[in-house]
Motif scaffolding. Structure first.
Motif, PDB file in Angstrom:
ATOM      1  N   SER A   1       0.835  -1.205   0.000  1.00 21.12           N
ATOM      2  CA  SER A   1       0.000   0.000   0.000  1.00 21.12           C
ATOM      3  C   SER A   1       0.866   1.249   0.000  1.00 21.12           C
ATOM      4  N   ALA A   2       0.266   2.350  -0.429  1.00 17.51           N
ATOM      5  CA  ALA A   2       0.981   3.628  -0.463  1.00 17.51           C
ATOM      6  C   ALA A   2       1.142   4.163   0.951  1.00 17.51           C
ATOM      7  N   PRO A   3       2.204   4.948   1.178  1.00 21.19           N
ATOM      8  CA  PRO A   3       2.400   5.560   2.497  1.00 21.19           C
ATOM      9  C   PRO A   3       1.225   6.451   2.899  1.00 21.19           C
ATOM     10  N   GLU A   4       0.508   6.955   1.903  1.00 18.49           N
ATOM     11  CA  GLU A   4      -0.587   7.885   2.187  1.00 18.49           C
ATOM     12  C   GLU A   4      -1.790   7.182   2.828  1.00 18.49           C
ATOM     13  N   GLU A   5      -1.848   5.858   2.742  1.00 19.18           N
ATOM     14  CA  GLU A   5      -3.016   5.157   3.275  1.00 19.18           C
ATOM     15  C   GLU A   5      -2.876   4.918   4.777  1.00 19.18           C
TER      16      GLU A   5
ATOM     17  N   MET B   1       5.359   1.863  -4.539  1.00 18.89           N
ATOM     18  CA  MET B   1       5.974   3.035  -5.195  1.00 18.89           C
ATOM     19  C   MET B   1       5.028   3.583  -6.267  1.00 18.89           C
ATOM     20  N   VAL B   2       4.423   2.672  -7.062  1.00 20.21           N
ATOM     21  CA  VAL B   2       3.483   3.100  -8.104  1.00 20.21           C
ATOM     22  C   VAL B   2       2.291   3.830  -7.472  1.00 20.21           C
ATOM     23  N   ARG B   3       1.758   3.281  -6.396  1.00 19.68           N
ATOM     24  CA  ARG B   3       0.592   3.899  -5.746  1.00 19.68           C
ATOM     25  C   ARG B   3       0.965   5.244  -5.127  1.00 19.68           C
ATOM     26  N   HIS B   4       2.159   5.305  -4.560  1.00 20.39           N
ATOM     27  CA  HIS B   4       2.656   6.570  -4.000  1.00 20.39           C
ATOM     28  C   HIS B   4       2.753   7.620  -5.112  1.00 20.39           C
ATOM     29  N   HIS B   5       3.273   7.205  -6.258  1.00 20.80           N
ATOM     30  CA  HIS B   5       3.394   8.084  -7.411  1.00 20.80           C
ATOM     31  C   HIS B   5       2.014   8.560  -7.877  1.00 20.80           C
ATOM     32  N   MET B   6       1.037   7.636  -7.908  1.00 19.73           N
ATOM     33  CA  MET B   6      -0.320   7.976  -8.368  1.00 19.73           C
ATOM     34  C   MET B   6      -0.982   9.019  -7.470  1.00 19.73           C
TER      35      MET B   6
ATOM     36  N   VAL C   1       7.487   7.051 -15.091  1.00 26.11           N
ATOM     37  CA  VAL C   1       7.747   5.711 -14.548  1.00 26.11           C
ATOM     38  C   VAL C   1       7.595   4.673 -15.649  1.00 26.11           C
ATOM     39  N   ARG C   2       8.528   3.736 -15.692  1.00 22.53           N
ATOM     40  CA  ARG C   2       8.361   2.560 -16.542  1.00 22.53           C
ATOM     41  C   ARG C   2       8.468   1.322 -15.667  1.00 22.53           C
ATOM     42  N   LEU C   3       7.487   0.446 -15.823  1.00 20.38           N
ATOM     43  CA  LEU C   3       7.451  -0.789 -15.037  1.00 20.38           C
ATOM     44  C   LEU C   3       7.507  -1.977 -15.980  1.00 20.38           C
ATOM     45  N   LEU C   4       8.436  -2.881 -15.713  1.00 19.51           N
ATOM     46  CA  LEU C   4       8.510  -4.146 -16.448  1.00 19.51           C
ATOM     47  C   LEU C   4       8.248  -5.267 -15.450  1.00 19.51           C
ATOM     48  N   TYR C   5       7.248  -6.071 -15.738  1.00 21.36           N
ATOM     49  CA  TYR C   5       6.792  -7.076 -14.779  1.00 21.36           C
ATOM     50  C   TYR C   5       6.851  -8.442 -15.460  1.00 21.36           C
ATOM     51  N   SER C   6       7.657  -9.331 -14.894  1.00 21.01           N
ATOM     52  CA  SER C   6       7.793 -10.684 -15.416  1.00 21.01           C
ATOM     53  C   SER C   6       7.012 -11.657 -14.543  1.00 21.01           C
ATOM     54  N   ALA C   7       6.139 -12.445 -15.172  1.00 20.71           N
ATOM     55  CA  ALA C   7       5.378 -13.457 -14.436  1.00 20.71           C
ATOM     56  C   ALA C   7       5.351 -14.721 -15.265  1.00 20.71           C
ATOM     57  N   ARG C   8       5.003 -15.823 -14.629  1.00 16.88           N
ATOM     58  CA  ARG C   8       4.994 -17.068 -15.390  1.00 16.88           C
ATOM     59  C   ARG C   8       3.845 -17.078 -16.409  1.00 16.88           C
TER      60      ARG C   8
ATOM     61  N   ALA D   1      -1.622   2.265 -16.221  1.00 16.86           N
ATOM     62  CA  ALA D   1      -0.954   2.421 -17.511  1.00 16.86           C
ATOM     63  C   ALA D   1      -1.664   3.421 -18.412  1.00 16.86           C
ATOM     64  N   GLU D   2      -2.908   3.797 -18.055  1.00 16.31           N
ATOM     65  CA  GLU D   2      -3.611   4.804 -18.846  1.00 16.31           C
ATOM     66  C   GLU D   2      -3.048   6.205 -18.623  1.00 16.31           C
ATOM     67  N   ARG D   3      -2.291   6.356 -17.521  1.00 18.66           N
ATOM     68  CA  ARG D   3      -1.681   7.661 -17.248  1.00 18.66           C
ATOM     69  C   ARG D   3      -0.549   7.920 -18.239  1.00 18.66           C
ATOM     70  N   PRO D   4      -0.455   9.124 -18.737  1.00 20.89           N
ATOM     71  CA  PRO D   4       0.601   9.380 -19.718  1.00 20.89           C
ATOM     72  C   PRO D   4       2.010   9.214 -19.145  1.00 20.89           C
ATOM     73  N   GLU D   5       2.183   9.425 -17.855  1.00 13.75           N
ATOM     74  CA  GLU D   5       3.544   9.377 -17.308  1.00 13.75           C
ATOM     75  C   GLU D   5       3.945   7.976 -16.823  1.00 13.75           C
ATOM     76  N   VAL D   6       3.076   6.983 -17.027  1.00 12.68           N
ATOM     77  CA  VAL D   6       3.407   5.626 -16.588  1.00 12.68           C
ATOM     78  C   VAL D   6       3.288   4.648 -17.761  1.00 12.68           C
ATOM     79  N   GLU D   7       4.339   3.856 -17.962  1.00  8.69           N
ATOM     80  CA  GLU D   7       4.275   2.795 -18.976  1.00  8.69           C
ATOM     81  C   GLU D   7       4.451   1.461 -18.270  1.00  8.69           C
ATOM     82  N   VAL D   8       3.582   0.516 -18.593  1.00  7.34           N
ATOM     83  CA  VAL D   8       3.662  -0.804 -17.972  1.00  7.34           C
ATOM     84  C   VAL D   8       3.858  -1.847 -19.062  1.00  7.34           C
TER      85      VAL D   8
END
Lengths: 93, 273
Positions: B86-90, B154-159, B171-178, B193-200
């Motif tokens: 969770s974000a620090p703000e919560e 970090m993403v939630r804090h940024h949001m 922000v760019r996030l690369l997420y590897s999962a099986r 990812a709909e935000r212009p400043e975030v790419e997922v």
């Protein structure tokens, strides 16, 4: 019983180190007594076990920190660390 | 500056009012507290999020974790670290736990804990793998499996930052999962990812749906070249996941010219995984 033989890093040892240090030391810079490499405690390799924790140098595998809970004692062996530099910033952690 | 103890007169306690030496203040003692489970959310087949109310929680920084302790009736104790998602703000904290089939702690957290139950924990812990939006960008986040959890904080804090601050920290996030079903926070990441400043970006290493347009392999040099910020932009990078992924990504980033001091790593996983 210790079925999850975990290898993590110095971040995970942060709680146990806080039993000893008044400040967070995961961001502290530790100098390896074996190869001289300097790096954050959080990035050391952790080998956890039931009674404590061993932190090794990620470059040369030297054991830099041994922290062991023994009955009646908390025993810290840092003979593999030549310098521990703790940043003077205010930490909320 | 004088030493004042709230609710008590220093004079009556015999404490002289003198200047205090100024040093970095000691962090509050790390005490075990009993948190209360408020909500349990199913994230994937193997992962649950526990939303917890922690009495006198001092607040945390994105990337920090807590230690969780289970004590059996015979006194046997098992302790593990779990990242805060969770974000620090919560006001509450959220831990997302993935079940390890032979685990001592995770099956209990996932199968047994229900809203209203107590859970013993201490924290927040960590001053290395932490990030604040005030540190500016650009920011690269690389996650493997449940390594997404501290990066999600970090993403939630940024949001939750204001528009101006967010615009300064792309922000760019690369997420590897099986497989796609193992991707934690899928719906929320799609919204982010709909935000212009975030790419997922996602990569699926084992199975991918037939219409999958993302990557289908382990993270490698070519993928990082596609996704990463150029080193010349002096990005910060946070990498969290199983040890082999973290070691390979950190090495590739250094080879790509990233400043090793701006790459922060957090590893987990069974030995030899």
């Amino acid at each position: 019983m210790q079925v999850e033989q975990m290898r993590l890093d110095g971040n995970a040892a942060g709680g146990m180190l806080r039993e000893l240090f008044a400040r967070d030391v995961t961001a502290a810079l530790a100098t390896c007594g074996g190869c001289g490499k300097v790096g954050p405690v959080g990035a050391l390799l952790e080998y956890g076990h039931g009674m404590g924790v061993v932190l090794r140098c990620p470059s040369c595998d030297t054991v830099m920190v041994r922290l062991v809970h023994a009955p009646g004692w908390l025993r810290l062996d840092v003979s593999g660390t030549s310098v521990l530099a703790i940043p003077d910033t205010i930490s909320v952690s | 500056m004088t030493a004042a103890i709230p609710g008590e007169s220093n004079a009556t306690r015999g404490i002289p009012e003198v200047s205090q030496p100024i040093a970095a203040p000691a962090a509050p003692r790390l005490e075990w507290r009993v948190a209360t489970v408020i909500e349990v959310r199913e994230e994937t087949q193997r992962a649950r999020t526990l939303v917890l109310n922690v009495p006198e929680w001092p607040g945390h920084r994105a990337g920090q974790h807590v230690d969780v302790r289970l004590v059996a009736e015979d006194g046997y104790q098992a302790q593990r670290s779990y990242s805060i998602g969770s974000a620090p703000e919560e006001k509450t904290i959220a831990l997302t736990v993935e079940r390890l089939e032979d685990g001592e702690v995770s099956p209990y957290l996932i199968d047994v804990l229900r809203p209203g139950d107590g859970l013993e924990l201490r924290g927040p812990i960590g001053g290395y793998f932490v990030w604040d939006v005030a540190q500016r960008g650009p920011l690269l986040l690389v996650a493997g499996g449940s390594g997404i959890v501290p990066l999600m904080a970090m993403v939630r804090h940024h949001m939750l930052a204001d528009d101006k601050t967010r615009a300064r920290v792309p922000v760019r996030l690369l997420y590897s999962a099986r497989r796609w079903d193992d991707v934690i926070y899928r719906d929320e990441l799609a919204r982010v990812a709909e935000r212009p400043e975030v790419e997922v970006s996602f990569t699926l290493t084992r199975d991918a749906p037939s219409d999958w347009v993302g990557y289908r392999r382990r993270i490698d040099r070519a993928m990082l070249q596609d996704v990463c910020w150029p080193a010349a932009e002096t990005p910060r990078a946070y990498v969290c996941g199983p040890t082999p992924l973290v070691e390979s990504v950190a090495t590739l980033l250094v080879e790509a010219g990233y400043d090793p001091m701006r790459i922060r790593t957090e590893r987990f996983g069974p030995t030899g995984s």
